[in-house]
Scaffold this motif. Structure first.
Motif: not given
Ligand code: NAP
Length: 256
Positions: A16, A19, A21, A41, A67, A94-96, A116, A143, A157, A187-189, A193, A195
């Protein structure tokens, strides 16, 4: 003959990583001197991160893979080993989101999130662990999230992120004797993309959403990908070999 730089060059896989994290972690590990496989992806979407790493003098490879696809993951990991070097650092990032209140949550919303976060982390870790045990060195960083403690509208989630903590602790038990550590970052907030999409879904401008969240964060700001990358850099480091099975909340304060 093996030179000292060959001994210390490690290969990391970050999922993931096109973009958010993941991109921040990939760039930081490259700065730390690791070769980095940027998995996401869409392979083309990884190019900007790879180009940035290359331009800064690092080594990176873009790999497109879902993944949650068992065969795809196996092929992707073999490609990384062949083109970049045996992977001994893995960041399952990677996360959704498929948020909804329980009574409105569909089975596909539930399954997609489990696929995922949990299946994806399992498949990558299983595919990479052989390289780590062979090398007698490995760093697995998963993560999680403050949502692991429960969060309204995130039954899927929260369950997946709590599951990742149990997965991480089990890896620490099973793989420790091979020089492999496993830790989770919760992570927190963080401004990404993900959030931004949450603010959109709630119909609130991002700045307003951020201000609402930040008023409860002790350090009085939102988190950035670099904040998580710093924690990942520590867990990935050679010196962190006695730190395993931990969950580090990176949330700007003691509470989620
Ligand atoms: P993000 O900006 O949405 O980025 C997630 C990336 O994962 C995207 O590039 C997405 O690709 C990719 N992805 C999704 N499904 C996938 C799959 N099946 N195989 C491969 N790649 C895939 O999210 P983020 O905020 O950076 O979050 C990263 C991680 O930190 C996640 O696990 C999230 O749950 C965790 N987290 C985030 C926060 C926060 O506040 N942002 C807080 C706590 C935990 P597409 O764009 O093509 O879908």
């Amino acid at each position: 003959m093996t030179t000292s730089s060959e001994i210390t060059t490690r290969t990391a896989i970050v999922t993931g990583a096109a973009r958010g994290i993941g991109a921040g972690v990939a760039k930081r590990l490259a700065e730390d001197g690791l070769a980095v496989a940027v998995l996401d992806l869409d392979e083309a979407a990884c190019k900007a991160v790879v180009d940035e790493i290359d331009a800064a003098g690092g080594r990176a490879l873009a790999v497109g893979v879902d993944v949650a696809d068992e065969e795809g993951v196996q092929t992707a990991v073999e490609r990384v080993a062949a083109e970049l070097g045996d992977p001994t650092v893995l960041v399952n990032n990677a996360g959704i989101l498929r948020d909804n209140l329980l009574f409105k949550m569909s089975v596909s919303d539930w399954d997609a999130v489990m696929a995922v976060h949990l299946r994806g982390s399992f498949l990558l870790t299983r595919a990479v662990q052989g390289y780590m045990t062979k090398a007698g060195f490995g760093r697995i960083i998963n993560l999680s999230s403050t949502s692991a403690l429960g969060n309204r509208g995130q039954a899927n989630y929260a369950a997946a992120k709590a599951g990742i903590q149990g997965f991480t602790k089990t890896l620490a038990f099973e793989l420790g004797k091979f020089g492999v550590t496993a830790n989770a970052i919760a992570p927190g907030f963080i401004e990404t993309e993900m959030t931004k999409a949450t603010a959109d879904r709630l119909g609130v401008p991002f700045d307003e959403f951020k201000a609402f969240v930040v008023k409860d964060i002790p350090v009085a700001r939102g988190g950035l990908p670099a904040d998580i990358a710093h924690a990942a850099s520590f867990f990935a480091s050679e010196g962190a070999g006695f730190v395993s099975g931990q969950v580090l909340y990176v949330a700007g304060g003691p509470k989620a």
